[in-house]
Design an enzyme around this catalytic site. Structure first.
Site, PDB file in Angstrom:
ATOM      1  CD  GLU A  77      -1.849  -2.316   1.662  1.00 10.36           C
ATOM      2  OE1 GLU A  77      -0.677  -2.603   1.955  1.00 10.36           O
ATOM      3  OE2 GLU A  77      -2.799  -3.105   1.817  1.00 10.36           O
ATOM      4  CG  HIS A 145     -10.748  -6.542   8.743  1.00 10.17           C
ATOM      5  ND1 HIS A 145      -9.772  -6.958   9.606  1.00 10.17           N
ATOM      6  CD2 HIS A 145     -10.287  -6.831   7.504  1.00 10.17           C
ATOM      7  CE1 HIS A 145      -8.771  -7.481   8.926  1.00 10.17           C
ATOM      8  NE2 HIS A 145      -9.050  -7.421   7.639  1.00 10.17           N
TER       9      HIS A 145
END
Lengths: 349, 321
Positions: A77, A145
């Site tokens: 990322e 999450h």
């Protein structure tokens, strides 16, 4: 059947087809229409190409636009977020997908130190047309999450921060984000990504053609006279459900969808709160130092001290999102918690 | 090699040194109120880069970026004015010395160690997908070579054979931490093999050697053969930043480096051994020094940004029409 009737039937079929569209297909449609009109748009992210995105929000794009414009990135990322900065500086208009917003910890550097600051640091000479598209919100996936984090991005100067609540707004705001010359963090809610158009209470209709909505304008999604409830993203649905329940108890709730955290449409909320005298801000993000306090104070500053009879906040009470459903229900704002809070306000002054 | 090329290299190094000496002067005059990282001792790398860079190429540099900016052709008046925090600076005084951005020359920098390389990767992808022959250069130091971003950028650039050159200025010190104590490899260049990329190691105090290696790397990347790591070893003559107490190295060691590895002194000796006229070389040095002195005087007369404009340029709608 007459010819006009046949035409009407066909139109109705088409509308029904579109109401059956999963929200991710609507988002993919928005991106595809923009990619068609602007060859500078490049999408980079994990699993966005061959797989079409883990929620399907980029399905079909790689087949249509090729592997250079819809790039399956490795799990790197920091690398591909910074790549977005370089693409923007090279004249492209990147859409960088951070699969879940929770993963931003590994690439925030390129977002907040580069993308968000470069327009200012360059004295306006370097534009930064990047969309950071990401999925947030709670669907039972616990602490790593389930976060929203729009308050985090809003705290860092230089981002526009968008979190739509219905198919119509997802399409129009995604198009606006892709046409913006400023970096936009576009936060989709995972619970909404699992739904179809007709599942939505508000604005499930989505025109087939491209359109944009202005970033920074809230929408009054239910009119009311006793309490102003401001929120955004998936919580709008919960707020509408709670407002329906309260209506049966004689309490009239005005529900406002903020649609973006930056810019924050304080004026629309203040105008409503001035009428109702009561403001409840509901936020699926963390409570402290976040949207709920910021918006409440901005409304008070706009209306003056004493203009409101009540203010209240309902947000995740500064705790990681728990795994157990019994615990999650206790801390993440849902229709029951919102209704409870509204009742408490109605019983007050 | 013609004298002209050598004289140009010599002049470039002198111009770079004069530029950073002007920055030190500006700091003494309190025209710079924050951190300043100068590159004295590393001129051969900046000067060696300049020849192989084309206008369409991109350079993404570091906190110690002045020489790279000059090599890329950034206007030195605008750059000095930015470093001196002036409204007439490259970025209207909003960026300062660590954050110069010049879209006209495809030059940018970052103050975050290692963060330059992912940005260079983005340029490289844009150039490749548009079928352009431009190359993206990401500059970092030995410190930046240990970051995750270095690895991620190399993985992605090498997998797609993108036109990227990673220039590692290895001055052997990440502030105080010595390269030899933290690096698992003797050089950064040898790590290129792990990515299936090309690695070049060069003496960064030798401007001719740097120019050759850098040109080789740029040609390799430009020809579609994938990324190259060019490691140029060098020495930093001053502290990490101005005001660095440098408790990590003895003063005598610093002096030894200056005496033994000054790229300008070394090159001058080479030119003189080759028959160059010392008076002509003196003249070049004097010209560059005088030019920078005049430029600094001019910059110090420029206006500071208006405090009423402190919030401007965050978003497009706040930018000038």
């Amino acid at each position: 059947m007459s010819a006009p009737d046949r035409i009407n039937d066909r139109i109705n079929d088409r509308i029904n087809d579109r109401l059956a569209m999963p929200l991710p297909a609507t988002i993919a449609e928005a991106i595809a229409l923009e990619m068609e009109r602007d060859p500078a748009i490049v999408c980079v992210g994990e699993d966005i190409g061959r797989a079409g995105g883990v929620f399907g929000t980029t399905r079909g794009l790689q087949e249509r636009f090729g592997r250079d414009r819809v790039l399956d990135a490795p799990i790197a990322e920091m690398g591909f977020t910074g790549m977005g900065v370089g693409l923007a500086q090279a004249g492209m208009r990147p859409l960088i997908e951070i699969m879940f917003v929770d993963f931003v910890g590994v690439c925030l550097e390129q977002m907040y130190n580069a993308a968000a600051k470069i327009p200012y640091m360059s004295g306006g000479r370097q534009r930064m047309p990047i969309v950071f598209k990401t999925a947030g919100g709670c669907i039972g996936s616990a602490a790593q999450h389930s976060q929203c984090l729009w308050g985090l991005f809003a705290h860092l100067p230089g981002f526009k921060v968008v979190a739509p609540c219905n198919p119509h707004d997802h399409k129009g705001l995604m198009a606006a984000a892709l046409r913006s010359d400023d970096p936009v963090v576009f936060i989709e809610h995972k619970a909404l990504l699992l739904q179809k158009g007709r599942d939505f209470r508000h604005h499930p209709d989505v025109p087939a053609e491209a359109y944009t909505l202005p970033i920074g304008q809230a929408a009054v999604v239910r009119e009311g006279s006793d309490v102003t409830l401001a929120t955004l993203s998936a919580t709008v649905e919960h707020a509408l459900a709670a407002a329906e329940e309260l209506a049966g108890e004689g309490v009239s709730v005005e529900v406002i969808d903020l649609r973006s955290v930056v810019p924050l449409d304080t004026a629309t909320v203040a105008e409503s709160a001035a009428r109702t005298g009561r403001l409840l801000v509901v936020d699926e993000d963390y409570l402290s130092f976040g949207l709920s306090a910021e918006l409440t104070l901005r409304v008070i500053e706009a209306l003056g001290h004493g203009a409101l009879r009540q203010t209240a906040r309902l947000a995740v009470p500064d705790v990681p999102i728990p795994a157990a459903l019994s615990l999650e229900r206790a801390v993440v704002p849902n229709a029951a918690l919102i209704a409870e809070r509204l009742r408490a306000m109605a019983k007050g002054a | 090699m013609s004298d002209t090329v050598q004289q140009t290299r010599f002049r470039r190094m002198l111009a770079m040194r004069a530029f950073d000496e002007a920055c030190l002067d500006a700091l003494r005059r309190k025209a710079i109120h924050g951190e300043l990282h100068v590159g004295l001792g590393q001129e051969a790398i900046g000067a060696g880069m300049a020849e192989a860079l084309r206008p369409e190429d991109a350079v993404v540099s570091t906190h110690r970026n002045h020489f790279h900016a000059l090599a890329k052709g950034v206007d030195r008046r605008a750059l000095l004015a930015e470093i001196c925090e002036r409204e007439g600076g490259l970025c209207r005084g909003r960026g300062g010395h660590m954050h110069p951005f010049d879209p006209d020359t495809n030059f940018s920098a970052t103050g975050i160690v290692g963060a330059s390389l992912p940005v260079a990767l983005g340029y490289a992808h844009a150039f490749a997908m548009r079928g352009e022959s431009a190359v993206a250069v990401g500059v970092t130091g030995d410190g930046g070579s240990h970051t995750g971003g270095f690895h991620e950028a190399m993985v992605m650039a090498a997998a797609r054979k993108l036109p990227m050159v990673v220039l590692v200025e290895n001055n052997a010190l990440a502030i105080s931490v010595q390269f030899s104590e933290v690096s698992p490899t003797d050089t950064v260049a040898e790590r290129a093999a792990a990515y299936g990329a090309r690695g070049l190691h060069v003496d960064g105090t030798d401007v001719d050697a740097v120019a050759d290696s850098f040109a080789t790397a740029m040609a390799h990347a430009r020809d579609g053969c994938g990324p190259v790591i060019v490691e140029a070893t060098c020495h930093r003559f001053r502290g990490h930043f101005e005001g660095d107490p440098e408790g990590y190295r003895p003063r005598a060691e610093r002096q030894r480096l200056r005496d033994s590895f000054d790229p300008i002194t070394l090159y001058r000796a080479r030119l003189e051994a080759g028959g160059a006229d010392p008076a002509a070389l003196d003249a070049i040095a004097a010209e560059e020094k005088a030019a920078m002195k005049a430029l600094l005087a001019e910059v110090l007369e420029m206006d500071m940004p208006d405090p009423a404009e402190a919030l401007r340029y965050r978003f497009t709608e706040e930018a000038p029409a």
